[in-house]
Scaffold this motif. Sequence first.
Motif, mmCIF file in Angstrom:
data_model
loop_
_atom_site.group_PDB
_atom_site.id
_atom_site.type_symbol
_atom_site.label_atom_id
_atom_site.label_comp_id
_atom_site.label_asym_id
_atom_site.label_seq_id
_atom_site.Cartn_x
_atom_site.Cartn_y
_atom_site.Cartn_z
ATOM 1 N N VAL A 1 -74.126 17.191 7.013
ATOM 2 C CA VAL A 1 -74.206 18.637 6.856
ATOM 3 C C VAL A 1 -75.036 18.923 5.610
ATOM 4 N N THR A 2 -76.034 19.750 5.756
ATOM 5 C CA THR A 2 -76.877 20.109 4.621
ATOM 6 C C THR A 2 -76.115 21.059 3.712
ATOM 7 N N ILE A 3 -75.996 20.671 2.456
ATOM 8 C CA ILE A 3 -75.316 21.494 1.455
ATOM 9 C C ILE A 3 -76.400 22.097 0.562
ATOM 10 N N PRO A 4 -76.534 23.411 0.551
ATOM 11 C CA PRO A 4 -77.560 24.005 -0.311
ATOM 12 C C PRO A 4 -77.234 23.804 -1.794
ATOM 13 N N GLN A 5 -78.265 23.875 -2.637
ATOM 14 C CA GLN A 5 -78.069 23.726 -4.082
ATOM 15 C C GLN A 5 -77.115 24.788 -4.610
ATOM 16 N N THR A 6 -77.240 26.006 -4.123
ATOM 17 C CA THR A 6 -76.338 27.079 -4.533
ATOM 18 C C THR A 6 -75.690 27.672 -3.293
ATOM 19 N N VAL A 7 -74.418 27.941 -3.411
ATOM 20 C CA VAL A 7 -73.659 28.551 -2.320
ATOM 21 C C VAL A 7 -73.158 29.886 -2.838
ATOM 22 N N SER A 8 -73.437 30.927 -2.082
ATOM 23 C CA SER A 8 -73.014 32.246 -2.554
ATOM 24 C C SER A 8 -71.538 32.477 -2.251
ATOM 25 N N VAL A 9 -70.911 33.170 -3.173
ATOM 26 C CA VAL A 9 -69.513 33.568 -3.028
ATOM 27 C C VAL A 9 -69.527 35.088 -2.917
ATOM 28 N N PRO A 10 -68.801 35.646 -1.955
ATOM 29 C CA PRO A 10 -68.808 37.105 -1.798
ATOM 30 C C PRO A 10 -68.465 37.831 -3.105
ATOM 31 N N ALA A 11 -69.088 38.975 -3.280
ATOM 32 C CA ALA A 11 -68.939 39.755 -4.516
ATOM 33 C C ALA A 11 -67.478 40.073 -4.827
ATOM 34 N N GLU A 12 -66.691 40.399 -3.802
ATOM 35 C CA GLU A 12 -65.285 40.758 -4.066
ATOM 36 C C GLU A 12 -64.492 39.575 -4.616
ATOM 37 N N LYS A 13 -64.831 38.362 -4.170
ATOM 38 C CA LYS A 13 -64.159 37.174 -4.702
ATOM 39 C C LYS A 13 -64.598 36.912 -6.140
ATOM 40 N N MET A 14 -65.872 37.116 -6.411
ATOM 41 C CA MET A 14 -66.369 36.937 -7.782
ATOM 42 C C MET A 14 -65.702 37.952 -8.717
ATOM 43 N N GLN A 15 -65.561 39.181 -8.265
ATOM 44 C CA GLN A 15 -64.915 40.213 -9.079
ATOM 45 C C GLN A 15 -63.453 39.869 -9.337
ATOM 46 N N ALA A 16 -62.764 39.365 -8.325
ATOM 47 C CA ALA A 16 -61.358 38.972 -8.495
ATOM 48 C C ALA A 16 -61.243 37.840 -9.512
ATOM 49 N N MET A 17 -62.169 36.877 -9.459
ATOM 50 C CA MET A 17 -62.135 35.775 -10.424
ATOM 51 C C MET A 17 -62.425 36.289 -11.839
ATOM 52 N N GLN A 18 -63.332 37.236 -11.945
ATOM 53 C CA GLN A 18 -63.632 37.810 -13.263
ATOM 54 C C GLN A 18 -62.415 38.555 -13.818
ATOM 55 N N ARG A 19 -61.701 39.268 -12.949
ATOM 56 C CA ARG A 19 -60.473 39.957 -13.390
ATOM 57 C C ARG A 19 -59.441 38.942 -13.869
ATOM 58 N N MET A 20 -59.321 37.829 -13.150
ATOM 59 C CA MET A 20 -58.357 36.797 -13.545
ATOM 60 C C MET A 20 -58.692 36.215 -14.905
ATOM 61 N N GLU A 21 -59.969 36.128 -15.232
ATOM 62 C CA GLU A 21 -60.380 35.556 -16.520
ATOM 63 C C GLU A 21 -59.851 36.363 -17.705
ATOM 64 N N SER A 22 -59.537 37.635 -17.476
ATOM 65 C CA SER A 22 -59.006 38.465 -18.565
ATOM 66 C C SER A 22 -57.485 38.331 -18.686
ATOM 67 N N MET A 23 -56.870 37.611 -17.774
ATOM 68 C CA MET A 23 -55.413 37.451 -17.766
ATOM 69 C C MET A 23 -55.017 36.171 -18.489
ATOM 70 N N SER A 24 -53.749 36.105 -18.844
ATOM 71 C CA SER A 24 -53.227 34.881 -19.454
ATOM 72 C C SER A 24 -51.771 34.707 -19.064
ATOM 73 N N GLY A 25 -51.237 33.526 -19.350
ATOM 74 C CA GLY A 25 -49.828 33.238 -19.114
ATOM 75 C C GLY A 25 -49.430 33.376 -17.657
ATOM 76 N N THR A 26 -48.212 33.872 -17.449
ATOM 77 C CA THR A 26 -47.686 33.979 -16.081
ATOM 78 C C THR A 26 -48.462 34.996 -15.253
ATOM 79 N N GLU A 27 -49.064 35.988 -15.912
ATOM 80 C CA GLU A 27 -49.887 36.962 -15.171
ATOM 81 C C GLU A 27 -51.066 36.234 -14.510
ATOM 82 N N PHE A 28 -51.725 35.356 -15.270
ATOM 83 C CA PHE A 28 -52.825 34.569 -14.709
ATOM 84 C C PHE A 28 -52.297 33.672 -13.591
#
Length: 165
Positions: free
Chosen positions: A80-107
């Motif tokens: 299976v050809t794996i591209p150098q970069t794989v895009s992740v949907p914007a909503e998932k990227m935004q959710a991950m960015q929101r998680m980066e601001s969290m800590s402890g049990t909230e994270f």
Amino acid sequence: MLQRRNAGLALMGGALFLPTIVRAQGAMEMRTAALSAGTASLQSAQSGLRRASNPAVRQFAQLEAEEQMAAMEAMRMAGVTIPQTVSVPAEKMQAMQRMESMSGTEFDRAFLQSQLEGHQELLRIHSSIAQSGTSTEERIIGTMAVPAIKSHIATIEMLMTQQRG
């Protein structure tokens, strides 16, 4: 008359290949979806490795990161050809960015919820690939992935229960 007959044969030949073309496009979409969901899960797991406060959650993140890297390597080995970069949907990227601001049990809670949703998506995708992948290798990867994903869902749900308790 001969031209019309040849044109008719060409159209019939094209019609015979149409299901193959549609299947190939569907397979490409499944492959792209699997790579995108796997990449999102890997990125989330890497974040979990850095930020999780619960050692069990951090251990799950480590195992998930290793498994996603192994899954991509298995796909490469299967041709299976794996591209150098794989895009992740914007909503998932935004959710991950929101998680980066969290800590402890909230994270930890947000991470586990994200992993649960991602694994449910991976289960749908790999179940489909196991049933209708275009190559034997793809169907094998899908077939092997399904029970592992189900196991991960059970682990995530257990960790989520522990977080509530």
